[in-house]
Design an enzyme around this catalytic site. Sequence first.
Site, mmCIF file in Angstrom:
data_model
loop_
_atom_site.group_PDB
_atom_site.id
_atom_site.type_symbol
_atom_site.label_atom_id
_atom_site.label_comp_id
_atom_site.label_asym_id
_atom_site.label_seq_id
_atom_site.Cartn_x
_atom_site.Cartn_y
_atom_site.Cartn_z
ATOM 1 N N PHE A 182 -0.900 4.179 5.843
ATOM 2 C CA PHE A 182 -1.536 3.625 4.632
ATOM 3 C C PHE A 182 -1.570 4.640 3.486
ATOM 4 O O PHE A 182 -2.463 4.634 2.663
ATOM 5 C CB PHE A 182 -2.953 3.118 4.943
ATOM 6 C CG PHE A 182 -2.987 2.201 6.135
ATOM 7 C CD1 PHE A 182 -2.311 0.996 6.116
ATOM 8 C CD2 PHE A 182 -3.647 2.564 7.298
ATOM 9 C CE1 PHE A 182 -2.305 0.167 7.220
ATOM 10 C CE2 PHE A 182 -3.655 1.734 8.402
ATOM 11 C CZ PHE A 182 -2.972 0.527 8.368
ATOM 12 N N ARG A 183 -0.599 5.525 3.470
ATOM 13 C CA ARG A 183 -0.491 6.529 2.394
ATOM 14 C C ARG A 183 -1.694 7.468 2.326
ATOM 15 O O ARG A 183 -1.935 8.118 1.311
ATOM 16 C CB ARG A 183 -0.270 5.862 1.026
ATOM 17 C CG ARG A 183 0.848 4.853 1.024
ATOM 18 C CD ARG A 183 2.032 5.281 0.169
ATOM 19 N NE ARG A 183 3.205 4.477 0.500
ATOM 20 C CZ ARG A 183 4.391 4.978 0.781
ATOM 21 N NH1 ARG A 183 4.595 6.270 0.760
ATOM 22 N NH2 ARG A 183 5.395 4.202 1.065
ATOM 23 N N LEU A 184 -2.471 7.547 3.419
ATOM 24 C CA LEU A 184 -3.605 8.495 3.439
ATOM 25 C C LEU A 184 -3.099 9.802 4.054
ATOM 26 O O LEU A 184 -3.505 10.217 5.135
ATOM 27 C CB LEU A 184 -4.771 7.911 4.243
ATOM 28 C CG LEU A 184 -5.339 6.617 3.642
ATOM 29 C CD1 LEU A 184 -6.410 6.026 4.517
ATOM 30 C CD2 LEU A 184 -5.902 6.908 2.252
#
Length: 205
Positions: A182-184
């Site tokens: 999730f692009r974290l």
Amino acid sequence: MGETGLTSGDFTERDEPFRLFGEWLADATAHEPNDPNAVALATVDEDGLPNVRMVLLKGFDAAGFVFYTNFESAKGREILGQRKAAMCFHWKSLRRQVRLRGPVEIVADSEADAYFASRPRGSRIGAWASKQSRPLEGRFALERAVAEYTARHAIGEIPRPPYWSGFRIVPETIEFWHDRPFRLHDRMVFSRGDGGGWNKTRLFP
Ligand SMILES: Cc1cc2nc3c(=O)[nH]c(=O)nc-3n(C[C@H](O)[C@H](O)[C@H](O)COP(=O)(O)O)c2cc1C
């Protein structure tokens, strides 16, 4: 020296970012299809306009990150003018990135001589034949230059050209980035502290 012809040093506790870089580079060497030591090198010209191209990392230790080039090339002139540069590694197979930036030193003649002598004969001839980054009227002119220097150095050792050597980026910061769902993504930046150690900070992705 491994298959990349790259040298690296032994690290102490104070050298954490270099040790971590060594581990990531070893992972990349095991997973990347080729050139795990390929890195984007950013410089700035005299007008402050950035410039970027790939080079091959040829050594790293607690003193910094070394690559070799023609000092009369665009990058050579830009670094000799500004004395600073940045690098960005991206290992697609690992979804990892390492960025670093800082002032640049010229490697010692003895270090450059040793690396030049380790290169294949054809690469040593090429270093003499290529007026890197200058206009070339046609492929034939390059082949003629290669033939000329091959004849000139037919016997004996090929000396290192006076305009060919290595630069060492002495990083002030080194940032490690690792892909997460999730692009974290994980981002960790090491900055040089006053006492010669490193401050470690996590950044928002
Ligand atoms: C994977 C890869 C590795 C390269 N390694 C080097 C290198 O170690 N040294 C070098 O001078 N050029 C290297 N080059 C060529 C440079 O990207 C560039 O074309 C050349 O150095 C001229 O750049 P400049 O005009 O900005 O100086 C490499 C290119 C690629 C694609």
